[in-house]
Write an enzyme that holds these catalytic residues in place. Sequence first.
Site, mmCIF file in Angstrom:
data_model
loop_
_atom_site.group_PDB
_atom_site.id
_atom_site.type_symbol
_atom_site.label_atom_id
_atom_site.label_comp_id
_atom_site.label_asym_id
_atom_site.label_seq_id
_atom_site.Cartn_x
_atom_site.Cartn_y
_atom_site.Cartn_z
ATOM 1 N N MET A 98 -7.845 9.510 9.648
ATOM 2 C CA MET A 98 -8.285 10.143 8.394
ATOM 3 C C MET A 98 -9.258 11.289 8.660
ATOM 4 O O MET A 98 -10.282 11.435 7.998
ATOM 5 C CB MET A 98 -8.919 9.093 7.472
ATOM 6 C CG MET A 98 -7.972 7.949 7.118
ATOM 7 S SD MET A 98 -8.795 6.502 6.409
ATOM 8 C CE MET A 98 -9.549 5.755 7.858
ATOM 9 N N ASP B 131 0.815 -1.210 0.000
ATOM 10 C CA ASP B 131 0.000 0.000 0.000
ATOM 11 C C ASP B 131 0.853 1.266 0.000
ATOM 12 O O ASP B 131 2.056 1.232 0.287
ATOM 13 C CB ASP B 131 -0.908 0.032 1.233
ATOM 14 C CG ASP B 131 -2.154 -0.833 1.064
ATOM 15 O OD1 ASP B 131 -2.389 -1.302 -0.058
ATOM 16 O OD2 ASP B 131 -2.879 -1.025 2.058
ATOM 17 N N LYS C 115 -3.421 3.734 -2.521
ATOM 18 C CA LYS C 115 -4.651 4.493 -2.675
ATOM 19 C C LYS C 115 -4.412 5.934 -2.268
ATOM 20 O O LYS C 115 -4.015 6.212 -1.148
ATOM 21 C CB LYS C 115 -5.767 3.895 -1.819
ATOM 22 C CG LYS C 115 -6.206 2.507 -2.267
ATOM 23 C CD LYS C 115 -7.318 1.993 -1.385
ATOM 24 C CE LYS C 115 -7.807 0.633 -1.842
ATOM 25 N NZ LYS C 115 -8.888 0.129 -0.978
#
Length: 326
Positions: free
Chosen positions: A167, A34, A56
């Site tokens: 986040m 990732d 991502k």
Amino acid sequence: MGNVYFVGAGSGDPELLTLKGKRVLESADVIIYDRLVHPVLLYLAKDSARFIYSGKYPKNHVLKQKNINQLLLEEGRKNQIVVRLKGGDPGIFGRVGEEISILQSEGIGYEIIPGVTAASVASSYSGIPLTHRAYSSKVTLATAHRQAGEIIDFKDLTDNGTMCLYMGVEKVQSTQKKLLEQDVSPQLPVAIVEWGSLGRQRTVAATVQTLVKAIEEHQIQNPSLIILGDVVSCRNGADWFEQLPLFGHKILLIDTEKIDFEIIISYTQKGADVYAIQVGKNRDQRFDEVHQQYLRDHYFDEIIYLNEELTTMYKKQWDILNKKFV
């Protein structure tokens, strides 16, 4: 059939990888990694291992989740060891549940190897305990990206408790609004930790009332963790990590020989933000794409050439490629 290992790489500092994670990574035939995985961990891979980037970006997924699921099926059907290398801990906002479900549907074996999650890392490297007998008897890990209609009881969770929002930067205005609507004290201490445990780490202190303003003024971006609770008051000036001798230094190591992982961590142990590149015709070309992806997101203002004889030659090559890090 092969076996798929979901390995938590830890958050930031490459030495936060567990011993079990390191052992599996060293034996992997395929590594699907990732964006938030520190790519220097790939230097632990064996020479025949294949690398597949599944990073991502916000609103721009290199591989969408359904494609990642399909990739896991395709690689897992082969007689090989597959490592799905994830930042932090796979089971904490890492969508590992969706990925193991697809493997279970076809009877592909898997194991989950936990990692050190961002809440533990960002708080520890900022000098903030998540629990404290005087301030906090509970910890809540939550994401600011909630399902429609989902309600979080901010008041109860922050009373004598600590809340870690993953986040949370993009949703900070709506989060602040909900905190104040639920009568959470406007003066409740808050810390925003950006790039926790890397040499580029920034920790910004605020309150619930000043949270949005602090993020805007300091131009904080993800990956960042927002810590809410009275434990934040335990932070007193620069913490242990920020006092390391190379903290804040962004160093690029360049060599013509295979990169030694131990050399890399000799710099991170002193607090530096480090990346390493092997150059030349004998370089390991598997890393060409890895470097391109990482250098797209990060810059370095110091270069250390580990092969002094070729310093001038390779400095010219990097300048030609517009990779001017000095």
